[in-house]
Write an enzyme that holds these catalytic residues in place. Structure first.
Site, mmCIF file in Angstrom:
data_model
loop_
_atom_site.group_PDB
_atom_site.id
_atom_site.type_symbol
_atom_site.label_atom_id
_atom_site.label_comp_id
_atom_site.label_asym_id
_atom_site.label_seq_id
_atom_site.Cartn_x
_atom_site.Cartn_y
_atom_site.Cartn_z
ATOM 1 N N GLY A 11 0.832 -1.210 0.000
ATOM 2 C CA GLY A 11 0.000 0.000 0.000
ATOM 3 C C GLY A 11 0.860 1.251 0.000
ATOM 4 N N ARG A 72 1.069 -5.168 -5.365
ATOM 5 C CA ARG A 72 1.323 -6.374 -4.566
ATOM 6 C C ARG A 72 1.435 -7.510 -5.577
ATOM 7 N NH1 ARG A 72 -2.872 -3.694 -1.088
ATOM 8 N NH2 ARG A 72 -1.767 -3.005 0.760
ATOM 9 N N ASP A 103 5.780 -5.137 5.892
ATOM 10 C CA ASP A 103 6.332 -6.464 6.197
ATOM 11 C C ASP A 103 6.363 -7.397 4.990
ATOM 12 O OD1 ASP A 103 7.220 -6.375 8.730
ATOM 13 O OD2 ASP A 103 5.394 -7.180 9.654
ATOM 14 N N SER A 105 6.588 -6.600 1.913
ATOM 15 C CA SER A 105 7.655 -6.134 1.017
ATOM 16 C C SER A 105 9.016 -6.568 1.547
ATOM 17 C CB SER A 105 7.624 -4.609 0.903
ATOM 18 O OG SER A 105 6.312 -4.169 0.662
ATOM 19 N N THR A 125 4.390 2.337 5.537
ATOM 20 C CA THR A 125 2.979 1.933 5.587
ATOM 21 C C THR A 125 2.280 2.837 6.586
ATOM 22 O OG1 THR A 125 1.412 0.281 6.417
ATOM 23 C CG2 THR A 125 3.666 0.041 7.180
ATOM 24 N N ASP A 127 -0.019 2.073 8.486
ATOM 25 C CA ASP A 127 -0.509 1.314 9.651
ATOM 26 C C ASP A 127 0.431 1.305 10.858
ATOM 27 O OD1 ASP A 127 -2.648 0.714 8.092
ATOM 28 O OD2 ASP A 127 -2.192 -1.410 7.830
ATOM 29 N N ASP A 129 2.561 -0.851 11.553
ATOM 30 C CA ASP A 129 2.464 -2.203 12.124
ATOM 31 C C ASP A 129 3.695 -3.064 11.820
ATOM 32 O OD1 ASP A 129 2.031 -2.407 9.409
ATOM 33 O OD2 ASP A 129 0.353 -3.801 9.570
ATOM 34 N N ARG A 171 -5.529 -2.678 8.833
ATOM 35 C CA ARG A 171 -6.088 -3.994 8.503
ATOM 36 C C ARG A 171 -5.954 -4.977 9.669
ATOM 37 N NH1 ARG A 171 -4.993 -5.915 2.804
ATOM 38 N NH2 ARG A 171 -3.128 -4.678 3.147
ATOM 39 N N GLU A 222 -10.039 -0.646 11.386
ATOM 40 C CA GLU A 222 -10.536 -1.483 10.281
ATOM 41 C C GLU A 222 -10.485 -2.976 10.642
ATOM 42 O OE1 GLU A 222 -7.973 -0.915 6.968
ATOM 43 O OE2 GLU A 222 -9.039 -2.320 5.687
#
Ligand code: F6P
Length: 319
Positions: A11, A72, A103, A105, A125, A127, A129, A171, A222
């Site tokens: 993303g 992706r 991650d 990637s 990203t 996120d 995360d 996500r 989300e």
């Protein structure tokens, strides 16, 4: 190393362009050539490679998205795909690659490194995360966009004495939801890392309503999802008119904040310095105020703990 490649994958995130710019200009400053690989690993498989010079990345530091495009790639998850990518690198004389992404990637970067093309990952990203780093490029901008939107929603929620249940991106992670929830004074924050207890939330809304509060913001990650159902449930149990909003991809766009531009520039710069020294199979990270790096395998196996203490801060201040 004389020639390196750079790609963005997964993303997109605001600040990726600033990272590309830093990679290109640092490499040139160190006397290396840079090739831009378009559309992530897919571009490496399909030979979408362009030469980049210092001027190719002019005026992109302030732009969201990624000038190299992103994707992706399912094919890259296969051994054949990785071998095709290695062939493309060899054809263009690419001796190392900077991979900007999440991650997923980084897993690709590990595979490419294992096939003789040293890669360095840069965390990008919204996120936030990625376990190995406290900060990922795009997180700050996405949160600022989200709070701007939620402040607008608050105006209408306040006028109508409503409860607004708002889904923010993430996500699998609640990092955006947690900080955005605190920053918008949300009465409730629901994240995938903590079991959701809607009855507890309803109880809190009812208690707070008794003190005279008439409108409520509930921020939902989300990864928890179901904002329509949550809004219906709150309305049914409390009698407060409730509405659900999904902020969606608006959070991924826009001009990056200072924090994202600066971190992206530092991280892109650090990644190139590693490749310059012939060091690959690493990921760059931000930890305790410093730019550091880790072995990719080690980084992928790290566990990021969720700051549950922040949830307490949110609870105690949203009364
Ligand atoms: O990983 C970043 C992210 O924006 C997540 O928060 C979200 O779930 C996902 O990407 C959406 O992906 P896509 O743009 O492919 O729908």
């Amino acid at each position: 190393m004389k020639t390196i490649g750079v790609l963005t994958s997964g993303g997109d995130a605001p600040g990726m362009n600033a990272a590309i710019r830093a990679v290109v200009r640092t490499a040139i400053s160190l006397g290396m050539n840079v090739k831009g690989i378009k559309s992530g690993y897919s571009g490496l498989i399909h030979d979408e490679v362009v030469d980049l010079d210092a001027r190719s990345v002019s005026d992109i530091i302030s732009r969201g998205g990624t000038m190299l495009y992103t994707a992706r790639s399912k094919r890259f998850m296969t051994e054949e795909g990785v071998l095709e990518a290695v062939e493309t690198c060899k054809r263009h004389g690419i001796e190392g690659v900077v991979v900007i992404g999440g991650d997923g990637s980084f897993r690709g970067a590990r595979d490419l490194s294992n096939h003789g093309i040293p890669c360095v990952g840069v965390p990008g990203t919204i996120d936030n995360d990625i376990s190995s780093t406290e900060y990922t490029i795009g997180f700050d901008t996405a949160m600022n966009t989200a709070i701007e939107m939620i402040d607008k929603i608050r105006d209408t929620a306040q006028s109508h004495h409503r409860c607004s249940v708002i889904e923010v991106m993430g996500r699998h992670a609640g990092y955006i939801a947690l900080q955005v929830g605190i920053a918008t004074g949300a009465t409730g924050i629901l994240v995938p890392e903590i079991p959701v207890d809607l009855d507890r939330l309803v109880k809190k809304i009812v208690e707070v309503e008794k003190t005279g509060k008439k409108h409520f913001i509930i921020v939902v990650a989300e990864g928890v999802g179901g904002v329509d159902k949550i809004a219906e449930y709150i309305q049914e149990k409390t009698g407060i008119d409730s509405r659900a909003t999904v902020l969606g991809h608006v959070q991924r766009g826009g001009s990056p904040t200072v924090r994202d531009r600066v971190r992206a520039t530092q991280m892109g710069n650090a990644a190139v310095h590693l490749l310059y020294k012939g060091i690959g199979n690493r990921v760059v990270a931000y930890r305790r105020g410093e730019i550091v790096d880790f072995d990719i395998f080690e980084a992928l196996n790290m566990i990021k703990t969720f700051d549950a203490g922040m949830i307490d801060v949110a609870h105690e201040t949203a009364i």
